[in-house]
Design a protein around this motif. Sequence first.
Motif, PDB file in Angstrom:
ATOM      1  N   SER A  99      14.868 -17.008  50.038  1.00  0.00           N
ATOM      2  CA  SER A  99      16.240 -17.449  50.316  1.00  0.00           C
ATOM      3  C   SER A  99      16.195 -18.322  51.527  1.00  0.00           C
ATOM      4  O   SER A  99      16.897 -19.412  51.485  1.00  0.00           O
ATOM      5  CB  SER A  99      16.891 -16.243  50.847  1.00  0.00           C
ATOM      6  OG  SER A  99      17.417 -15.210  49.818  1.00  0.00           O
ATOM      7  N   ARG A 100      15.296 -18.205  52.440  1.00  0.00           N
ATOM      8  CA  ARG A 100      15.146 -19.368  53.301  1.00  0.00           C
ATOM      9  C   ARG A 100      14.461 -20.579  52.974  1.00  0.00           C
ATOM     10  O   ARG A 100      15.375 -21.718  53.375  1.00  0.00           O
ATOM     11  CB  ARG A 100      13.908 -18.866  54.476  1.00  0.00           C
ATOM     12  CG  ARG A 100      14.445 -17.787  55.357  1.00  0.00           C
ATOM     13  CD  ARG A 100      13.177 -17.426  56.300  1.00  0.00           C
ATOM     14  NE  ARG A 100      13.634 -16.415  57.069  1.00  0.00           N
ATOM     15  CZ  ARG A 100      14.146 -16.590  58.234  1.00  0.00           C
ATOM     16  NH1 ARG A 100      14.634 -17.618  58.715  1.00  0.00           N
ATOM     17  NH2 ARG A 100      14.461 -15.536  58.954  1.00  0.00           N
ATOM     18  N   GLU A 128      22.462  -8.413  54.784  1.00  0.00           N
ATOM     19  CA  GLU A 128      21.365  -9.005  54.662  1.00  0.00           C
ATOM     20  C   GLU A 128      21.670 -10.606  54.601  1.00  0.00           C
ATOM     21  O   GLU A 128      20.857 -11.308  55.223  1.00  0.00           O
ATOM     22  CB  GLU A 128      20.285  -8.603  53.492  1.00  0.00           C
ATOM     23  CG  GLU A 128      20.904  -9.038  52.077  1.00  0.00           C
ATOM     24  CD  GLU A 128      22.250  -7.983  51.582  1.00  0.00           C
ATOM     25  OE1 GLU A 128      22.601  -8.253  50.481  1.00  0.00           O
ATOM     26  OE2 GLU A 128      22.547  -7.104  52.530  1.00  0.00           O
ATOM     27  N   ALA A 129      22.550 -11.025  54.042  1.00  0.00           N
ATOM     28  CA  ALA A 129      22.995 -12.439  54.086  1.00  0.00           C
ATOM     29  C   ALA A 129      23.314 -12.991  55.356  1.00  0.00           C
ATOM     30  O   ALA A 129      23.027 -14.009  55.971  1.00  0.00           O
ATOM     31  CB  ALA A 129      24.034 -12.698  52.859  1.00  0.00           C
ATOM     32  N   SER A 135      19.785 -16.025  61.505  1.00  0.00           N
ATOM     33  CA  SER A 135      18.233 -16.093  61.960  1.00  0.00           C
ATOM     34  C   SER A 135      17.882 -17.722  61.191  1.00  0.00           C
ATOM     35  O   SER A 135      16.583 -18.215  62.058  1.00  0.00           O
ATOM     36  CB  SER A 135      17.456 -15.307  61.348  1.00  0.00           C
ATOM     37  OG  SER A 135      17.169 -15.627  59.679  1.00  0.00           O
ATOM     38  N   THR A 136      18.575 -18.299  60.709  1.00  0.00           N
ATOM     39  CA  THR A 136      18.106 -19.814  60.293  1.00  0.00           C
ATOM     40  C   THR A 136      19.331 -20.578  60.858  1.00  0.00           C
ATOM     41  O   THR A 136      19.155 -22.091  60.692  1.00  0.00           O
ATOM     42  CB  THR A 136      18.383 -19.722  58.810  1.00  0.00           C
ATOM     43  OG1 THR A 136      19.618 -19.520  58.347  1.00  0.00           O
ATOM     44  CG2 THR A 136      17.303 -19.106  58.011  1.00  0.00           C
ATOM     45  N   GLU A 158      28.705 -21.763  60.285  1.00  0.00           N
ATOM     46  CA  GLU A 158      28.511 -23.273  60.032  1.00  0.00           C
ATOM     47  C   GLU A 158      27.164 -23.559  60.740  1.00  0.00           C
ATOM     48  O   GLU A 158      26.538 -22.629  61.698  1.00  0.00           O
ATOM     49  CB  GLU A 158      29.625 -24.024  60.910  1.00  0.00           C
ATOM     50  CG  GLU A 158      29.615 -23.782  62.392  1.00  0.00           C
ATOM     51  CD  GLU A 158      30.709 -24.603  63.219  1.00  0.00           C
ATOM     52  OE1 GLU A 158      31.366 -25.712  62.715  1.00  0.00           O
ATOM     53  OE2 GLU A 158      30.640 -24.452  64.290  1.00  0.00           O
ATOM     54  N   LYS A 159      26.867 -24.714  60.540  1.00  0.00           N
ATOM     55  CA  LYS A 159      25.609 -25.261  60.993  1.00  0.00           C
ATOM     56  C   LYS A 159      25.534 -26.719  61.094  1.00  0.00           C
ATOM     57  O   LYS A 159      26.185 -27.291  60.014  1.00  0.00           O
ATOM     58  CB  LYS A 159      24.321 -24.825  60.213  1.00  0.00           C
ATOM     59  CG  LYS A 159      22.803 -25.249  60.614  1.00  0.00           C
ATOM     60  CD  LYS A 159      21.930 -24.624  59.861  1.00  0.00           C
ATOM     61  CE  LYS A 159      20.419 -24.893  60.645  1.00  0.00           C
ATOM     62  NZ  LYS A 159      19.581 -24.521  59.775  1.00  0.00           N
ATOM     63  N   HIS A 160      25.142 -27.349  62.140  1.00  0.00           N
ATOM     64  CA  HIS A 160      25.401 -28.994  62.204  1.00  0.00           C
ATOM     65  C   HIS A 160      24.027 -29.229  61.755  1.00  0.00           C
ATOM     66  O   HIS A 160      22.944 -28.871  62.179  1.00  0.00           O
ATOM     67  CB  HIS A 160      25.601 -29.487  63.689  1.00  0.00           C
ATOM     68  CG  HIS A 160      27.350 -28.953  63.646  1.00  0.00           C
ATOM     69  ND1 HIS A 160      28.060 -29.877  63.410  1.00  0.00           N
ATOM     70  CD2 HIS A 160      27.772 -27.733  64.334  1.00  0.00           C
ATOM     71  CE1 HIS A 160      29.305 -29.145  63.754  1.00  0.00           C
ATOM     72  NE2 HIS A 160      29.278 -28.059  64.311  1.00  0.00           N
ATOM     73  N   LEU A 161      24.032 -30.233  60.862  1.00  0.00           N
ATOM     74  CA  LEU A 161      22.733 -30.903  60.744  1.00  0.00           C
ATOM     75  C   LEU A 161      22.123 -32.053  61.426  1.00  0.00           C
ATOM     76  O   LEU A 161      23.001 -32.793  62.088  1.00  0.00           O
ATOM     77  CB  LEU A 161      22.824 -31.419  59.139  1.00  0.00           C
ATOM     78  CG  LEU A 161      23.238 -30.264  57.962  1.00  0.00           C
ATOM     79  CD1 LEU A 161      23.573 -31.080  56.714  1.00  0.00           C
ATOM     80  CD2 LEU A 161      22.238 -29.404  57.994  1.00  0.00           C
ATOM     81  N   ARG A 162      21.100 -32.236  61.554  1.00  0.00           N
ATOM     82  CA  ARG A 162      20.499 -33.150  62.528  1.00  0.00           C
ATOM     83  C   ARG A 162      20.448 -34.532  61.767  1.00  0.00           C
ATOM     84  O   ARG A 162      19.975 -34.694  60.595  1.00  0.00           O
ATOM     85  CB  ARG A 162      19.053 -32.872  62.873  1.00  0.00           C
ATOM     86  CG  ARG A 162      19.110 -31.588  63.909  1.00  0.00           C
ATOM     87  CD  ARG A 162      17.669 -31.145  64.457  1.00  0.00           C
ATOM     88  NE  ARG A 162      17.844 -29.987  65.060  1.00  0.00           N
ATOM     89  CZ  ARG A 162      18.000 -29.631  66.289  1.00  0.00           C
ATOM     90  NH1 ARG A 162      18.373 -30.749  67.009  1.00  0.00           N
ATOM     91  NH2 ARG A 162      17.982 -28.518  66.765  1.00  0.00           N
TER      92      ARG A 162
END
Length: 162
Positions: A99-100, A128-129, A135-136, A158-162
Amino acid sequence: MSVATSPDGFVVVPPGDPRTRPLLEGLHREYVARYGPSIGAEEMEHHPVDEFRAPTGGLVLLLEGGLTVAGGAFRRHDDVTAELKRIWTDPAHRRRGYSRRVLAELERLAAAAGYRRIYLTTGNRQPEASALYRSTGYVPLPGVAHSYTDGVYDVGFEKHLR
């Protein structure tokens, strides 16, 4: 249509590719088991697999020995945001970090498509999701993203991409 497999086992496939069947059928079984038949069907129908076509999206499979063991998809959410969906690992292959790896590949492909932010949701019966996303580097968004019946709801991340 012939699609090459990368050295790390990933392949980007079009909707309808027969290798997507384990992912789609496995997700449907899992949603039904966790949320019941009506919510399980609603979730799969709400975002049909055709929404995950290039160039604004993608359907990614992780193959092992030619078999689909994990995968996920992304689609356009808005001009700068990709929405991740259909993230799944075959139960026989869990706890191996797949999954990672799928998340990292989806993020890489979304960034290559020009997206700067990732949005995703997960149901409240998938702890778990939620743990994986936190954790990511995903940050939970306030409130409820979508409510169903019987106390079932989705939480956004959400997550901001680099």
